[in-house]
Design a protein around this motif. Sequence first.
Motif, PDB file in Angstrom:
ATOM      1  N   GLN A 175       2.733 -18.122  11.612  1.00 31.07           N
ATOM      2  CA  GLN A 175       2.835 -19.027  12.759  1.00 31.07           C
ATOM      3  C   GLN A 175       4.202 -18.843  13.380  1.00 31.07           C
ATOM      4  N   MET A 176       4.227 -18.530  14.669  1.00 33.33           N
ATOM      5  CA  MET A 176       5.479 -18.247  15.363  1.00 33.33           C
ATOM      6  C   MET A 176       5.652 -19.243  16.490  1.00 33.33           C
ATOM      7  N   ASN A 177       6.708 -20.032  16.420  1.00 31.13           N
ATOM      8  CA  ASN A 177       7.019 -21.033  17.436  1.00 31.13           C
ATOM      9  C   ASN A 177       8.345 -20.711  18.107  1.00 31.13           C
ATOM     10  N   SER A 178       8.571 -21.327  19.238  1.00 28.11           N
ATOM     11  CA  SER A 178       9.836 -21.148  19.979  1.00 28.11           C
ATOM     12  C   SER A 178      10.176 -19.679  20.147  1.00 28.11           C
ATOM     13  N   LEU A 179       9.209 -18.917  20.586  1.00 30.01           N
ATOM     14  CA  LEU A 179       9.399 -17.481  20.726  1.00 30.01           C
ATOM     15  C   LEU A 179      10.377 -17.165  21.844  1.00 30.01           C
ATOM     16  N   ASN A 180      11.131 -16.101  21.643  1.00 31.97           N
ATOM     17  CA  ASN A 180      12.047 -15.615  22.671  1.00 31.97           C
ATOM     18  C   ASN A 180      11.887 -14.112  22.805  1.00 31.97           C
ATOM     19  N   SER A 181      12.565 -13.544  23.781  1.00 34.18           N
ATOM     20  CA  SER A 181      12.384 -12.127  24.094  1.00 34.18           C
ATOM     21  C   SER A 181      12.754 -11.221  22.925  1.00 34.18           C
ATOM     22  N   GLU A 182      13.638 -11.672  22.067  1.00 36.21           N
ATOM     23  CA  GLU A 182      14.043 -10.855  20.924  1.00 36.21           C
ATOM     24  C   GLU A 182      12.955 -10.778  19.859  1.00 36.21           C
ATOM     25  N   ASP A 183      11.925 -11.578  19.989  1.00 34.91           N
ATOM     26  CA  ASP A 183      10.797 -11.514  19.061  1.00 34.91           C
ATOM     27  C   ASP A 183       9.757 -10.476  19.491  1.00 34.91           C
ATOM     28  N   THR A 184       9.940  -9.885  20.658  1.00 38.36           N
ATOM     29  CA  THR A 184       9.009  -8.864  21.120  1.00 38.36           C
ATOM     30  C   THR A 184       9.041  -7.658  20.189  1.00 38.36           C
ATOM     31  N   ALA A 185       7.889  -7.302  19.647  1.00 34.38           N
ATOM     32  CA  ALA A 185       7.803  -6.208  18.681  1.00 34.38           C
ATOM     33  C   ALA A 185       6.347  -6.010  18.278  1.00 34.38           C
ATOM     34  N   VAL A 186       6.109  -4.929  17.552  1.00 37.12           N
ATOM     35  CA  VAL A 186       4.842  -4.779  16.846  1.00 37.12           C
ATOM     36  C   VAL A 186       5.021  -5.420  15.473  1.00 37.12           C
ATOM     37  N   TYR A 187       4.092  -6.287  15.128  1.00 39.17           N
ATOM     38  CA  TYR A 187       4.167  -7.014  13.866  1.00 39.17           C
ATOM     39  C   TYR A 187       3.174  -6.425  12.873  1.00 39.17           C
ATOM     40  N   TYR A 188       3.660  -6.191  11.667  1.00 44.87           N
ATOM     41  CA  TYR A 188       2.856  -5.596  10.611  1.00 44.87           C
ATOM     42  C   TYR A 188       2.779  -6.539   9.416  1.00 44.87           C
ATOM     43  N   CYS A 189       1.603  -6.635   8.836  1.00 45.99           N
ATOM     44  CA  CYS A 189       1.528  -7.319   7.551  1.00 45.99           C
ATOM     45  C   CYS A 189       1.483  -6.280   6.442  1.00 45.99           C
ATOM     46  N   SER A 190       1.902  -6.688   5.277  1.00 43.29           N
ATOM     47  CA  SER A 190       2.023  -5.775   4.148  1.00 43.29           C
ATOM     48  C   SER A 190       1.652  -6.498   2.864  1.00 43.29           C
ATOM     49  N   ALA A 191       1.293  -5.714   1.856  1.00 43.30           N
ATOM     50  CA  ALA A 191       0.866  -6.291   0.585  1.00 43.30           C
ATOM     51  C   ALA A 191       1.315  -5.412  -0.573  1.00 43.30           C
ATOM     52  N   ARG A 192       1.570  -6.078  -1.688  1.00 36.28           N
ATOM     53  CA  ARG A 192       1.857  -5.345  -2.914  1.00 36.28           C
ATOM     54  C   ARG A 192       1.374  -6.193  -4.098  1.00 36.28           C
ATOM     55  N   LEU A 193       0.957  -5.510  -5.124  1.00 36.87           N
ATOM     56  CA  LEU A 193       0.551  -6.205  -6.335  1.00 36.87           C
ATOM     57  C   LEU A 193       1.748  -6.943  -6.924  1.00 36.87           C
ATOM     58  N   SER A 194       1.486  -8.145  -7.394  1.00 38.44           N
ATOM     59  CA  SER A 194       2.559  -8.940  -7.963  1.00 38.44           C
ATOM     60  C   SER A 194       2.010  -9.791  -9.099  1.00 38.44           C
ATOM     61  N   SER A 195       2.749  -9.809 -10.204  1.00 39.62           N
ATOM     62  CA  SER A 195       2.256 -10.542 -11.371  1.00 39.62           C
ATOM     63  C   SER A 195       2.923 -11.888 -11.538  1.00 39.62           C
ATOM     64  N   GLY A 196       3.825 -12.224 -10.651  1.00 40.98           N
ATOM     65  CA  GLY A 196       4.523 -13.489 -10.819  1.00 40.98           C
ATOM     66  C   GLY A 196       4.901 -14.106  -9.494  1.00 40.98           C
ATOM     67  N   ALA A 197       5.740 -15.073  -9.571  1.00 41.68           N
ATOM     68  CA  ALA A 197       6.165 -15.814  -8.379  1.00 41.68           C
ATOM     69  C   ALA A 197       7.327 -15.089  -7.702  1.00 41.68           C
ATOM     70  N   PHE A 198       7.050 -13.867  -7.255  1.00 43.71           N
ATOM     71  CA  PHE A 198       8.087 -13.072  -6.609  1.00 43.71           C
ATOM     72  C   PHE A 198       7.732 -12.829  -5.155  1.00 43.71           C
ATOM     73  N   TYR A 199       8.742 -12.730  -4.330  1.00 45.32           N
ATOM     74  CA  TYR A 199       8.541 -12.271  -2.958  1.00 45.32           C
ATOM     75  C   TYR A 199       9.436 -11.060  -2.739  1.00 45.32           C
ATOM     76  N   TYR A 200       9.090 -10.286  -1.724  1.00 44.80           N
ATOM     77  CA  TYR A 200       9.727  -8.994  -1.507  1.00 44.80           C
ATOM     78  C   TYR A 200      10.127  -8.868  -0.054  1.00 44.80           C
ATOM     79  N   ALA A 201      11.348  -8.429   0.184  1.00 46.96           N
ATOM     80  CA  ALA A 201      11.877  -8.390   1.552  1.00 46.96           C
ATOM     81  C   ALA A 201      12.191  -6.987   2.041  1.00 46.96           C
ATOM     82  N   ARG A 202      11.883  -5.982   1.245  1.00 49.39           N
ATOM     83  CA  ARG A 202      12.167  -4.612   1.656  1.00 49.39           C
ATOM     84  C   ARG A 202      10.863  -3.860   1.867  1.00 49.39           C
ATOM     85  N   SER A 203      10.793  -3.117   2.940  1.00 51.28           N
ATOM     86  CA  SER A 203       9.537  -2.449   3.281  1.00 51.28           C
ATOM     87  C   SER A 203       9.099  -1.474   2.194  1.00 51.28           C
TER      88      SER A 203
END
Length: 126
Positions: A82-110
């Motif tokens: 959900q994207m609110n208060s959008l501005n011109s700097e948000d213009t881009a192609v948006y990609y979703c990504s997935a990886r197997l995970s066995s715990g409560a981890f999140y990942y910030a590197r492509s």
Amino acid sequence: QVQLVESGGGLVQAGGSLRLSCAASGRTFSVYAMGWFRQAPGKEREFVAAITTNNLNTYYADSVKGRFTISRDNAKNTAYLQMNSLNSEDTAVYYCSARLSSGAFYYARSREYASWGQGTQVTVSS
């Protein structure tokens, strides 16, 4: 590998909102940590948001914190941005990504993600 398909992009005026969806198929969705990235013309792909398998933990880039919300519905095999208060700097192609995970981890590197969608264009007009 899970297959991912994004939708929900489009043209929106500055200050407006959009909700992106990422539909997953092929594998059990609930074992995948999910992420959203974006790539603007002439720029490298950058991290936007991530969420753990159990929907309890989220993480955001500073540039979108307080404006974007990542979520998931494991029963529907779908992740959202959900994207609110959008501005011109948000213009881009948006990609979703997935990886197997066995715990409560999140990942910030492509490079930590194995599966990617084809992307959906978001254009914010000023």
